[in-house]
Design an enzyme around this catalytic site. Structure first.
Site, PDB file in Angstrom:
ATOM      1  CB  SER A 293      -0.560  -0.078   0.971  1.00 19.24           C
ATOM      2  OG  SER A 293      -2.174   0.884   0.968  1.00 19.24           O
ATOM      3  CG  ASP A 304       8.064   5.583 -12.257  1.00 21.51           C
ATOM      4  OD1 ASP A 304       8.445   3.637 -11.900  1.00 21.51           O
ATOM      5  OD2 ASP A 304       6.225   4.847 -11.675  1.00 21.51           O
ATOM      6  CE  LYS A 318      -4.715  -2.003   0.902  1.00 18.06           C
ATOM      7  NZ  LYS A 318      -5.009  -0.979   0.274  1.00 18.06           N
TER       8      LYS A 318
END
Length: 434
Positions: A293, A304, A318
């Site tokens: 999460s 990224d 998740k």
């Protein structure tokens, strides 16, 4: 729960029908809604009149609500008033308990990850352990709320839980309930030169504690941090806003995460404020299958944005957003409802797939059969699929770095390798600045 369910549902159905009048098929939808409401009322009435023992309407309704939400996904559920109070405590205060994140899988209450420095972690509970009994009473088939209520209690009170681990015989673990603190951040220097911060969860004070830890490490090193290991292994997640503000500690602006709700055009983007707190010093993030999460939001964003190197094993996967919806101001509890999905800055949905590390390193020798038995979000009953069609990639065991045969069991191999990787990056950055 003081709800006149029939009146409420009929009123809801009439309101929904009124809104839908102009829509195609509204008449049919209205008829279906009333037919289902009548069916619910008939069943409730029949149980109250004819069941072999007396029943409590409030308990029946609560069970119906729980069943309705269970049919959605594993993260949508109903919190009765007591459970809702506990939920608020876990994000704002502290409570007496054992210290672990659990989920329901195949009728078993299953450990997602123990929380650092709690009775659960100290007792050696592990991801994928199944809790089958509390104080000798079976909890197989119990809801998460029921199981949590049994395991929580006054600080200092003992409790015995029975664990099923893999194919081993079930065994008892004797624990003493402790205060589960809100402190989710701990820091230290590794080898006297490597800054290390452990983030165990995301509550209201996580970012504040992270910044305090950075300052403490700077004071200890008499200057700016040359790099940082950010350990988010077995971090079950927490508050979305805290994941965003933790991430922006290491970014000089730009996107952190975006969320999309039922309407694909309803996209909300969250950006970091300018100001990288450690001025571009290299960051190595440790993750594993218990990183979930909010921890995946941080890891995915910094990966990224090429701001950190991820080391460890693929995260839990998740990638959904839950919204807490109080009912009648919380007097009737609250819904925890999955309302959207989150995406990394590159547009990746990690729902059911997880974040893959840049360098796969296991903390222990891998048994191929046990590796296949590990579970993730994708294995949970009713889990949302990844809407892009992506599936979780099982790493080639031959490509995963594992501890050498003579590695001591009580030493953290992943951390040792992370220290080596960060030290190399720090040396390279220092050489480039000269």
């Amino acid at each position: 729960m003081r709800i006149n369910i029939l009146a409420s549902l009929v009123a809801f159905g009439m309101g929904a029908a009124a809104i839908a009048v102009s829509a195609e098929g509204a008449q049919s939808n209205q008829e279906d809604s009333f037919r289902n409401l009548v069916l619910f009322g008939d069943v409730l009435s029949r149980i109250e009149q004819d069941y072999v023992t007396d029943t409590a309407q409030s308990e029946l309704i609560e069970a119906a609500i729980e069943g309705m939400l269970t049919s959605l996904d594993p993260h949508s559920n109903y919190h009765n008033p007591d459970s809702y109070a506990d939920l608020r405590v876990t994000t704002r205060g502290e409570y007496g308990g054992l210290g672990m994140e659990v989920t329901s899988r195949d009728d078993f209450i299953t450990v997602v990850s123990p929380i650092a420095d709690t009775p659960a972690e100290r007792a050696g509970l592990m991801t994928n352990d199944r809790i089958i009994a509390v104080d000798g009473d079976s909890i197989i088939g119990h809801s998460i709320d029921e199981a949590v209520e049994l395991m929580r209690g006054a600080v200092g009170e003992p409790v015995t839980i029975t664990i099923a681990r893999g194919d081993d015989e079930p065994f008892d673990v004797n624990l003493v309930r402790d205060t589960i603190p809100l402190r989710t951040v701990a820091s230290r220097l590794e080898d006297e030169t490597i800054p290390y911060i452990r983030v165990a969860g995301f509550n209201d004070r996580t970012t504040e504690m992270l910044l305090e830890s950075i300052t403490e490490l700077e004071n200890e090193m008499d200057g700016q941090l040359p790099g940082l290991i950010l350990d988010m292994r077995n971090n079950p997640g927490g508050l979305l806003q805290q994941a965003i503000t933790v991430t922006e500690v290491f970014l000089d602006g730009g996107e952190v995460v975006s969320t999309r709700n039922r309407d694909p055009n309803d996209t909300q983007r969250y950006n970091a404020r300018p100001g990288d707190r450690i001025n571009g010093a290299p960051v190595v993030i440790l993750i594993n299958g218990g990183s979930a999460s909010a921890a995946e939001i941080v890891a995915g964003a910094l990966q990224d944005r090429q701001r950190a190197t991820l080391v460890g094993m693929t995260s839990f996967g998740k990638g959904s957003v839950q919204t807490i919806i109080p009912l009648r101001g919380g007097a009737d509890g609250a819904l925890r409802l999955t309302t959207g999905r989150y995406y990394t800055p590159a547009g990746r949905s990690i729902q059911a797939t997880g974040i893959e590390p840049d360098i796969h390193i296991s903390s222990f020798p891998i048994d191929p059969e046990e590796e296949n038995g590990r579970y993730s979000e994708a294995d949970l009953d009713g889990a949302l699929v990844n809407e892009t069609g992506e599936e979780r990639h099982e790493a080639d065991i031959a490509q995963i770095e594992q501890p050498p045969a003579d590695w001591p069991e009580d030493e953290d191999y992943q951390l040792a390798r992370a220290i080596e990787i960060l030290r190399t990056q720090m040396e390279s950055q220092q050489a480039a600045l000269q």
